[in-house]
Each structure stands twice: as structure tokens, then as C-alpha cells.
Design a protein around this motif. Structure first.
Motif, PDB file in Angstrom:
ATOM      1  N   LEU A  48      51.261 -37.238  35.468  1.00  0.00           N
ATOM      2  CA  LEU A  48      50.226 -38.019  34.796  1.00  0.00           C
ATOM      3  C   LEU A  48      50.791 -39.294  34.178  1.00  0.00           C
ATOM      4  CD1 LEU A  48      47.382 -38.460  33.720  1.00  0.00           C
ATOM      5  CD2 LEU A  48      47.934 -36.924  31.812  1.00  0.00           C
ATOM      6  N   GLN A  49      51.958 -39.196  33.538  1.00  0.00           N
ATOM      7  CA  GLN A  49      52.522 -40.388  32.888  1.00  0.00           C
ATOM      8  C   GLN A  49      52.824 -41.482  33.914  1.00  0.00           C
ATOM      9  OE1 GLN A  49      52.732 -40.965  29.540  1.00  0.00           O
ATOM     10  NE2 GLN A  49      53.115 -43.031  30.331  1.00  0.00           N
ATOM     11  N   ASP A  50      53.302 -41.082  35.090  1.00  0.00           N
ATOM     12  CA  ASP A  50      53.566 -42.068  36.137  1.00  0.00           C
ATOM     13  C   ASP A  50      52.267 -42.706  36.621  1.00  0.00           C
ATOM     14  OD1 ASP A  50      56.203 -41.424  35.871  1.00  0.00           O
ATOM     15  OD2 ASP A  50      56.373 -40.330  37.767  1.00  0.00           O
ATOM     16  N   ALA A  51      51.200 -41.896  36.709  1.00  0.00           N
ATOM     17  CA  ALA A  51      49.902 -42.425  37.136  1.00  0.00           C
ATOM     18  C   ALA A  51      49.368 -43.424  36.123  1.00  0.00           C
ATOM     19  CB  ALA A  51      48.912 -41.276  37.328  1.00  0.00           C
ATOM     20  N   LEU A  52      49.558 -43.112  34.832  1.00  0.00           N
ATOM     21  CA  LEU A  52      49.111 -44.030  33.784  1.00  0.00           C
ATOM     22  C   LEU A  52      49.895 -45.338  33.832  1.00  0.00           C
ATOM     23  CD1 LEU A  52      48.810 -41.497  30.806  1.00  0.00           C
ATOM     24  CD2 LEU A  52      46.931 -42.584  32.056  1.00  0.00           C
ATOM     25  N   THR A  53      51.186 -45.237  34.042  1.00  0.00           N
ATOM     26  CA  THR A  53      52.026 -46.437  34.107  1.00  0.00           C
ATOM     27  C   THR A  53      51.653 -47.295  35.304  1.00  0.00           C
ATOM     28  OG1 THR A  53      53.868 -45.281  33.040  1.00  0.00           O
ATOM     29  CG2 THR A  53      54.395 -47.285  34.285  1.00  0.00           C
TER      30      THR A  53
END
Length: 276
Positions: free
Chosen positions: A19-24
């Protein structure tokens, strides 16, 4: 596609990207382009669809449009191509997002299948189901804009566009000359191009033994005129300019148009050819 057409970005499923990579990644896209218009198929797994909405919610942004499209995989690829072409024109993001709904009416998406027994996205009669058990039977199926089905060699023909198009063909595990030698001439196709079969096509059509096809408007000047000819509105909720009666960014629905108003519903005649 020419070198001036922007490339498309891919938003991976949850099992392929934390998820954090998707947000970034999405934040970077928003910083680079200001707005993001994301198209996804109606058959997208629920977990993937939830991820898209989670990203938009977590970023607390109204600059990410999530548009669910009820087209076969190759038809969606064609629609994405058209929006990429129009993105270099002088249309605002709200116009581009709402143009997806308009342009989808002009994408004639279908497939040549060896069986319709597992086809559940297009109405199929019991008679057609029975015929699909006959060895060597093939069916021409149109999913959009109006569902149709014919048995190849049975004398029937699929209703096609009343305007000049290009036909893109993606061959799977079914080889046939029907599309190029029968369908393309019937549809008065100017150019036939080949491409790879989308990974989701066998699941969408219920069989891997298929060849998918889509007829579409390839000329950017025609696409421009088609979109520009629809009356523009302003979303009463988020204030963005759009066409039609629904905002692609906040999903708000505009009040119905009055007598003589244009709600952005297209006709299926031949679009005029004019430059941007």
C-alpha cells in the motif's frame, strides 16, 4: 501511436505492490500531471478495486478519477489509447474523465469464440449454447455498444459502425480468417492492426480459444471534434468542468437537462472530421 502521445501508468494489484508503494507512486503521478484519470474494468477483482479507492481516500485527493468501464479488455485498451491521445489537447481533466463514457459508445468490441458455454457477460440463447457443443463451431460476439451473437458461417452478421474505423485484432488460441476476410469488409474497416491478447481476455470471454477485436476511431482530430461538440457543464459539487451528466472525479450527478438540453448522449452516426 506517435511519440507525442503520453504513455499510460499501471496501478498494480495489492498482491503485487504494498500500500505504501501504491500511495507513493500515485502521489508522484499527481505531482507530475496534476490530475490522474484511472480506468479499470468492471470485472476487476474486488481487492484490487478496494485498493484503488483506499489510495484515493488515503491521499485525501479529489484529483484522482476512478472510472469503472464495462468493456472487454481490448476495448478498454482502445479507450485508454484514445484518452491518451486527447490528453495533449486543450481539454481540462474533467472533460477527459467524462469523455471516457462518451467515447465508449463508439468502441465496437467483440471476439471470435469457439464456445459460448461459459460466456456470461453477453446474453446467449439456449440454442447458441447447444450449437457451441458442435465440433468446429465458431461464434462472432459483439459486447459493445449493443450485445449481439452470430454463428460464423450461418449467414448472420454483426451490426457494425456507421463510420470509418480502424480494427485492432488480438489473437489467442483460435486462428481464423473470418475477422480479416469477412468482418473487416462488412464494417468498412480502413486498417487492420494486430496486437497481443490482453491477459484478462480469456477470463472475460470464458475461453482461451478466442480472437478478440475492437473497431474504433483512431484519428485525434475526429476524437477532438466529437468531445468538443458536447455542451460543457460545471460540476455542482467539486466545480470542475465536464461533459455529460456525471463528474468523473467526485461522481456527482448533474440535474437533468431541460427541454432541448444536451446531456451528452451520443448518436451513432459518422462523426465529422475537423481539426483541433
Amino acid at each position: 501511436m506517435d511519440q507525442h502521445t503520453p504513455t499510460a501508468a499501471l496501478l498494480p494489484p495489492p498482491d503485487a505492490q504494498p500500500l505504501q508503494d501504491a500511495l507513493t507512486a500515485t502521489s508522484v503521478l499527481l505531482e507530475q500531471h496534476g490530475y490522474v484519470v484511472a480506468l479499470y474494468p468492471s470485472c476487476l477483482p474486488l481487492a484490487h478495486e478496494r485498493r484503488l479507492h483506499t489510495v484515493r481516500s488515503a491521499l485525501e485527493t479529489n484529483r484522482l478519477a476512478l472510472l469503472k468501464v464495462d468493456l472487454p479488455p481490448l476495448g478498454i485498451a482502445v479507450l485508454v489509447r484514445q484518452l491518451r491521445q486527447l490528453s495533449v489537447c486543450d481539454f481540462g481533466p474533467g472533460i477527459l474523465a467524462s469523455a471516457a463514457r462518451l467515447l465508449s459508445h463508439y468502441v465496437y468490441a467483440g471476439a471470435l469464440l469457439n464456445s459460448v458455454t461459459r460466456l456470461d457477460r453477453v446474453p446467449v440463447s439456449l440454442k447458441s449454447h447447444a450449437k457451441s457443443w458442435v465440433p468446429g463451431a465458431q461464434f462472432g460476439v459483439l459486447a459493445n455498444p449493443t450485445p449481439e451473437l452470430v454463428k460464423v458461417g450461418g449467414g448472420g452478421r454483426l451490426g457494425g459502425p456507421a463510420f470509418t474505423t480502424r480494427l485492432v485484432v488480438a489473437e489467442g488460441q483460435l486462428q481464423s480468417e473470418w475477422i480479416e476476410k469477412t468482418l473487416a469488409p462488412q464494417w468498412q474497416t480502413q486498417v487492420v492492426e494486430e496486437t497481443a491478447l490482453p491477459a484478462d481476455s480469456p477470463l472475460w470471454w470464458g475461453t482461451g480459444k478466442l480472437t478478440e477485436f475492437a473497431a474504433f476511431l483512431p484519428d485525434i482530430s475526429t476524437l477532438y471534434q466529437l468531445v468538443a461538440s458536447v455542451r460543457r457543464e460545471v460540476c455542482t459539487w467539486c466545480g470542475i468542468e465536464l461533459i455529460g451528466d456525471r463528474c468523473g472525479f467526485c461522481s456527482a450527478t448533474l440535474p437533468a437537462a431541460g427541454p432541448g438540453g444536451d446531456a451528452g448522449v451520443p448518436h451513432h452516426g459518422a462523426p465529422a472530421h475537423h481539426g483541433p
